[in-house]
Each structure stands twice: as C-alpha cells, then as structure tokens.
Design an enzyme around this catalytic site. Structure first.
Site, short mmCIF file in Angstrom:
data_model
loop_
_atom_site.label_atom_id
_atom_site.label_comp_id
_atom_site.label_asym_id
_atom_site.label_seq_id
_atom_site.Cartn_x
_atom_site.Cartn_y
_atom_site.Cartn_z
N TYR A 1 0.86 -1.19 0.00
CA TYR A 1 0.00 0.00 0.00
C TYR A 1 0.89 1.24 0.00
O TYR A 1 1.93 1.28 0.66
CB TYR A 1 -0.89 0.01 1.24
CG TYR A 1 -1.69 1.29 1.42
CD1 TYR A 1 -2.99 1.39 0.92
CD2 TYR A 1 -1.15 2.40 2.06
CE1 TYR A 1 -3.71 2.57 1.07
CE2 TYR A 1 -1.87 3.57 2.21
CZ TYR A 1 -3.15 3.65 1.71
OH TYR A 1 -3.87 4.81 1.85
N GLU B 1 -3.52 7.59 -3.98
CA GLU B 1 -3.43 6.30 -3.29
C GLU B 1 -3.30 5.16 -4.29
O GLU B 1 -4.03 5.11 -5.28
CB GLU B 1 -4.69 6.09 -2.43
CG GLU B 1 -4.71 4.77 -1.67
CD GLU B 1 -6.01 4.56 -0.92
OE1 GLU B 1 -6.01 4.59 0.32
OE2 GLU B 1 -7.06 4.38 -1.59
#
Length: 402
Positions: free
Chosen positions: A119, A207
C-alpha cells in the site's frame, strides 16, 4: 474533485508510474476488441473493472442480480459477458449506499501475476502542514482497518515541501517495505512519480492500493494495480486538462448546481436544511441540530463573502430537496455583513415563495441592522438569539407542523 481509476492511472503513467496496459470501454463490443488485443499480446488473464467513484467494487452486487464489479477473465467471451453484465446497470457497494451507482464505463486491462501486495499513498499531514507518504505491507486491505488493528504496519515519511521528495526517500521507503535488490531502485522511482503526481496535479490524495510486486518476463517488477486520486477543487483552474476529467454523472445534481454558484453543498438524509457561512460553523450547526433531536438535511457553506444572488441560489437548492421541512440559517458576520445576508434572505423568501418554517440567527458584523431588515420585512421569519436557541426553535417548529 474525484476521478475514475482509469483516469488516475493515466495521470500516474505521465509521471513514470508503471500501470497495467488496457483501455476504458463504454460498450461490450469495445471490451471484446480490447480483450482480443491484450490476449494477442500474450496476456493470459484480463480483468474487467466497473468504473464508479466508490470502493468495494469487487464485493459489490448489481441491482440486476449480477455479482461483482471486478472480474478476472480467461477468454474474450468471458470479458464480453462480464462487460454486458456491468455496463448500463447499477452497482451497489458498501460505499455507494443502497441507491448504488450506474456503470457507464469499464476498464479492461491486463491482470498481473501478483507476488506481493503493498500500500502507498501521498496526502497532506494537517498536523505538520507537510506532505506525508504513507506505506504499508498490508496492501489490498482498507487502510483504516490496518490503522485500527495493526498501526505499527503503517510507515509514515514526512517530506519538506521546500525540498521535495528525493531519491533517498524512495529507497528508504522501499527498504522499510522489505523490498530487495533491483526492486529497491524500481520502487524508489515509482514513489518519486507518485509524489510528483500529487504535487504537480494539486491532489489532496493519491493512493495506490494495491501496489504490487509482479512477475514480468521472468523478473520481479513494481506495478500500480489500482489507483485513486482526489483533487483540490480550488486548484482546478490551473489544470483545465484535469478539470475536463470531471464526470458529472457521478455527482449529485444539487451538488453540481451548487458548484455553479460557488457554494459548498452536500445532501444528507434529514429534514432540517442548514444555510451557514464557514465550514466549521456548518459542522457545529449540524451537530447542535442533532443534539436537540433534529436531523440536518444538508451541509451548505455559503462562504465568507456570499452575495444576495448566492443566498437566493442557496435557498432554491435547499428547496429542491423534497425532504426539507424546515430551514435554519446560522450566520456569524466577520468579513460577511449580516445586513447583506438579511437582504438576501428576504429576497430569497419572496422569490421562492417559501412556506416552510425559517429560523435565522445573525451575529457579528452589522447583525443588528440585519435583524432589523428581517423584522421589517413582514415575513414570518423566526429569530434565534443564539445558535442553541435557533436550533431548539427550528426543531420545535418542525414538531408543531407534524
């Protein structure tokens, strides 16, 4: 402003971030053609992804009964069938609410051979007022869940905005994520591209989840498998190319209308409309309505310098919501002059022929003159002496009418 996944990947690719090859499609036939091209290039798997401004697509269900907004396909026919099941149908996920979102576009792209999911995100740390890069080994999961259950697995790296992100920052992140060998340099380059996207596009958040280690031609490589970008509305005048990516079909009609008048409006599920100047005061107003037993119908911030025309437009937008049964106007005059707001309220009530309970609280700059204008208007406007008093009165008026 939010954009679709395929648009986010287009921006990231411009800054050197590796993304899967593919095309956005609006018809099953176009999806079939793209799939044929991908399989012809040697891809073994092709993925079909519904394009809506919401997460949880893979676990979502279409109102038609078709399950899943993300499908991995082995053949061209599977791509065509899944595209047919998605396009023109409403997808309901945990983020869309029960109404769901209509799928007008799908992304058809290569499905990578994933070895590891990570991530990574760039956003503004409001505590330090500096950019922060967040990374984690827990890719593919909701970052909120990771933060709640295993916060030690989240790596945070603050970036001095005067210097910007440097290659050593990228290498530091890559090492912290457990990457080794050539992947460290490749990941560092990707992180730099991610930061540059955030900085140069005036994004509020970029993101990648998951950011994956994949196998390409027998070697490990980094790939942004999924991407989300939120952009600062106030900066979009500098980016007409990004502004053109705005998808109005993904936004509520009343919110679109409000943006035309430079009003900040978000529709809620209650029945007491709020018209307030200042985001903080608007939040407090909604809280105090709830405190006294009411339900706010919207967030509406007219800003610090609203005109009479904006106030009238705000009333029209409020009254376009059929759930609204009462209105609370809460104004604190700093830069804003309460007499101008009061004149705007009187004009709006007359133009809209308002027949709902209206409670107005004015405080601050020219508040006494504003109150006088309301009193002498001859209109049934109820005055609130304080924020608490105004909230109690609007809730009471609502109960009287029921």
């Amino acid at each position: 402003m939010n954009i679709h996944e395929y648009q986010a990947k287009q921006l990231l690719a411009q800054y050197g971030v590796a993304v899967p090859s593919g095309e956005v499609c609006e018809t099953p036939e176009a999806a079939r053609k793209t799939a044929e091209e991908l399989f012809a290039k040697g891809e073994k798997l092709v993925i079909v992804k519904a394009q809506i401004h919401a997460g949880g697509r893979g676990k979502g269900t279409f109102k038609s009964g078709f399950k899943g907004g993300v499908k991995i396909c082995l053949t061209v026919d599977e791509v065509f069938q899944n595209a047919t099941g998605m396009l023109g149908n409403v997808l309901v996920t945990k983020q869309t609410g029960p109404d769901g979102r209509l799928v007008n576009k799908i992304l058809v792209c290569s499905a990578a051979d994933i070895k590891k999911e990570l991530y990574c995100a760039v956003l503004l740390d409001r505590t330090t007022s500096t950019p922060v890069i967040m990374a984690s080994t827990e890719g593919g999961m909701d970052i909120e869940e990771v933060a709640a259950k295993t916060p030690e697995k989240i790596i945070k790296l603050l970036i001095d905005p005067a210097v910007g992100m440097m290659p050593f920052h990228g290498r530091k992140l890559a090492t912290a994520l457990g990457l080794k060998g050539e992947l460290i340099g490749e990941a560092a380059k990707l992180f730099l591209g991610l930061y540059k996207t955030w900085w140069e596009c005036d994004a509020s958040m970029v993101e990648i989840n998951p950011l994956c280690v994949v196998t390409r031609n027998g070697k490990d490589a980094m790939l942004a498998v999924d991407a989300k970008i939120s952009l600062d509305d106030n900066a979009m005048y500098r980016h007409p190319d990004i502004q053109a990516m705005r998808d109005l079909s993904e936004e509520a009609p009343l919110e679109i209308e409000a943006s035309k008048h430079e009003l900040n409006y978000i529709k809620l599920d209650g029945n007491i409309a709020c018209l307030v100047n200042g985001a903080g005061l608007a939040m407090a107003t909604m809280d105090i309505i709830k405190h006294f037993g009411g339900d706010p119908a919207n967030f509406l911030d007219v800003g610090g310098g609203a005109t009479r025309q904006q106030v009238t437009a705000a009333f029209k937008i409020i009254l376009s919501d059929p759930n609204v049964e009462a209105i609370l106007v809460n104004i604190f005059g700093g830069i804003m002059q309460c007499d101008i707001i009061a004149t705007g309220i009187v004009d709006a009530v007359k133009v809209t022929q308002l027949n709902l309970p209206l409670v107005v609280r004015l405080e601050g700059n020219n508040s006494q003159l504003g109150k006088k204008i309301l009193q002498e208007s001859g209109l049934p406007i109820i005055s609130g002496d304080s924020m608490a008093d105004a909230a109690q009165k609007v809730v009471l008026e609502l109960k009287k009418n029921k």
